[in-house]
Design a protein around this motif. Structure first.
Motif, short mmCIF file in Angstrom:
data_model
loop_
_atom_site.label_atom_id
_atom_site.label_comp_id
_atom_site.label_asym_id
_atom_site.label_seq_id
_atom_site.Cartn_x
_atom_site.Cartn_y
_atom_site.Cartn_z
N VAL A 185 -12.42 -7.14 21.28
CA VAL A 185 -12.37 -5.98 22.28
C VAL A 185 -13.22 -4.90 21.93
CG1 VAL A 185 -10.69 -4.26 23.05
CG2 VAL A 185 -9.85 -6.53 22.88
N ALA A 186 -13.64 -4.65 20.71
CA ALA A 186 -14.41 -3.66 20.46
C ALA A 186 -15.88 -3.97 20.84
CB ALA A 186 -14.39 -3.42 19.07
N ALA A 187 -16.39 -5.37 20.74
CA ALA A 187 -17.54 -5.71 21.07
C ALA A 187 -17.74 -5.56 22.52
CB ALA A 187 -17.83 -7.05 20.70
N VAL A 188 -16.57 -5.98 23.48
CA VAL A 188 -16.88 -5.77 24.91
C VAL A 188 -16.73 -4.29 25.34
CG1 VAL A 188 -15.55 -6.01 26.97
CG2 VAL A 188 -15.51 -7.94 25.49
N LYS A 189 -16.00 -3.44 24.68
CA LYS A 189 -15.93 -2.01 24.86
C LYS A 189 -17.60 -1.35 24.49
CE LYS A 189 -11.25 -0.73 24.24
NZ LYS A 189 -10.31 -0.10 23.32
N ALA A 190 -18.10 -1.83 23.42
CA ALA A 190 -19.46 -1.51 23.15
C ALA A 190 -20.47 -1.86 24.00
CB ALA A 190 -19.72 -2.02 21.68
N SER A 191 -20.40 -3.02 24.73
CA SER A 191 -21.30 -3.48 25.64
C SER A 191 -21.00 -2.67 26.86
CB SER A 191 -20.98 -4.91 25.93
OG SER A 191 -21.77 -5.50 27.20
N MET A 192 -19.96 -2.55 27.33
CA MET A 192 -19.47 -1.68 28.57
C MET A 192 -20.20 -0.42 28.45
SD MET A 192 -15.75 -3.32 29.63
CE MET A 192 -15.73 -1.94 31.06
N GLN A 193 -20.16 0.41 27.09
CA GLN A 193 -20.38 1.69 26.98
C GLN A 193 -21.90 1.62 27.20
OE1 GLN A 193 -18.44 4.35 26.68
NE2 GLN A 193 -20.23 5.58 26.86
N ASN A 194 -22.72 0.84 26.54
CA ASN A 194 -24.07 0.81 26.85
C ASN A 194 -24.63 0.49 28.04
OD1 ASN A 194 -24.32 1.10 23.92
ND2 ASN A 194 -24.48 -1.09 23.54
N ARG A 195 -23.81 -0.35 28.77
CA ARG A 195 -24.19 -0.54 30.16
C ARG A 195 -23.94 0.60 31.18
NH1 ARG A 195 -21.13 -4.34 30.75
NH2 ARG A 195 -22.45 -5.78 29.77
N HIS A 196 -23.00 1.49 30.77
CA HIS A 196 -22.52 2.76 31.65
C HIS A 196 -23.67 3.29 31.80
CE1 HIS A 196 -19.73 5.41 33.55
NE2 HIS A 196 -20.39 6.33 32.93
N GLN A 197 -24.38 3.74 30.93
CA GLN A 197 -25.68 4.61 30.89
C GLN A 197 -26.59 4.11 31.95
OE1 GLN A 197 -25.90 7.52 29.37
NE2 GLN A 197 -23.67 6.91 28.31
N LEU A 198 -26.74 2.81 32.20
CA LEU A 198 -27.43 2.39 33.23
C LEU A 198 -26.78 2.25 34.66
CD1 LEU A 198 -28.89 -0.79 31.14
CD2 LEU A 198 -29.99 1.40 31.83
N LEU A 199 -25.56 2.37 34.76
CA LEU A 199 -24.87 2.14 36.09
C LEU A 199 -24.57 3.43 36.47
CD1 LEU A 199 -22.10 -0.66 35.26
CD2 LEU A 199 -24.05 -0.44 37.17
N SER A 200 -24.43 4.61 35.72
CA SER A 200 -24.03 5.97 36.19
C SER A 200 -24.61 6.36 37.30
CB SER A 200 -24.11 6.88 34.99
OG SER A 200 -23.74 8.21 35.19
N ALA A 201 -26.09 6.30 36.98
CA ALA A 201 -27.00 6.87 38.33
C ALA A 201 -26.37 5.89 39.64
CB ALA A 201 -28.33 6.68 38.15
N HIS A 202 -26.22 4.75 39.64
CA HIS A 202 -25.92 3.94 40.77
C HIS A 202 -24.43 4.51 41.26
CE1 HIS A 202 -29.37 1.73 40.40
NE2 HIS A 202 -28.96 1.29 39.20
N TYR A 203 -23.42 4.73 40.38
CA TYR A 203 -22.42 5.45 40.90
C TYR A 203 -22.34 6.64 41.41
CZ TYR A 203 -19.59 2.28 37.57
OH TYR A 203 -19.09 1.36 36.93
N GLN A 204 -23.38 7.63 41.08
CA GLN A 204 -23.40 8.80 41.74
C GLN A 204 -24.35 8.78 42.91
OE1 GLN A 204 -22.75 11.64 40.79
NE2 GLN A 204 -22.13 11.46 38.54
N SER A 205 -25.18 7.83 43.01
CA SER A 205 -25.94 7.44 44.58
C SER A 205 -25.06 6.91 45.44
CB SER A 205 -27.16 6.69 44.29
OG SER A 205 -26.92 5.25 44.06
N GLY A 206 -23.89 6.15 45.18
CA GLY A 206 -23.10 5.54 46.12
C GLY A 206 -23.44 4.18 46.33
N ALA A 207 -24.46 3.76 45.43
CA ALA A 207 -24.87 2.25 45.55
C ALA A 207 -23.93 1.34 44.98
CB ALA A 207 -26.28 1.95 44.81
N VAL A 208 -23.27 1.83 43.93
CA VAL A 208 -22.00 1.15 43.41
C VAL A 208 -20.78 1.79 43.30
CG1 VAL A 208 -21.22 0.19 41.02
CG2 VAL A 208 -23.71 -0.06 41.74
N GLY A 209 -19.86 1.14 43.38
CA GLY A 209 -18.34 1.81 43.32
C GLY A 209 -17.47 1.12 42.42
N LEU A 210 -16.17 1.37 42.35
CA LEU A 210 -15.13 0.93 41.72
C LEU A 210 -14.27 0.34 42.65
CD1 LEU A 210 -14.42 4.08 39.14
CD2 LEU A 210 -15.65 1.69 38.76
#
Length: 123
Positions: free
Chosen positions: A18-43
């Motif tokens: 679980v810790a490894a998955v969370k770390a992977s997601m945390q690292n990726r979040h930096q890359l996804l953040s701009a796309h959440y902000q722009s509306g290109a990606v959603g939850l």
């Protein structure tokens, strides 16, 4: 049986997997953040991430965005499964997924796209 018929699941369980998955997601979040902000990606309402408007991303970056979303969703699936397994109740995976889906939508930043009642809305 449902998760509610037992003591609540420990959603913060931190096995090595679980810790490894969370770390992977945390690292990726930096890359996804701009796309959440722009509306290109959603939850999504089911606890995953979706490309909502690829047109907001330059053509040269769309395949990289698709790969990011694919990797994020794979990690989210592993997270739900891993937490259920660490709690000794793999059958709780669906309920854990629904709980996280709601948490992520609740914690989404203003302006991010989220699914509510089957509709995409800006938070």
């Amino acid at each position: 049986m449902t998760m509610q018929s037992h003591a609540a699941a420990d959603l913060d369980v931190n096995t090595p997997a679980v810790a490894a998955v969370k770390a992977s997601m945390q690292n990726r979040h930096q890359l996804l953040s701009a796309h959440y902000q722009s509306g290109a990606v959603g939850l999504t309402a089911d606890g995953f991430v979706a490309v909502k408007d690829a047109g907001l991303v330059p053509l040269s970056q769309r395949s990289a965005l698709a790969a990011l979303v694919k990797d994020e969703n794979a990690d989210r699936g592993r997270l739900y499964q891993g937490i259920a397994a660490a709690n000794g109740h793999p059958e709780w995976e669906g309920e854990i997924q629904r709980t996280f889906a709601q948490r992520w939508i609740d914690r989404a930043q203003t302006g991010w796209l989220v699914q509510r009642d089957g509709q995409w809305v800006k938070k």
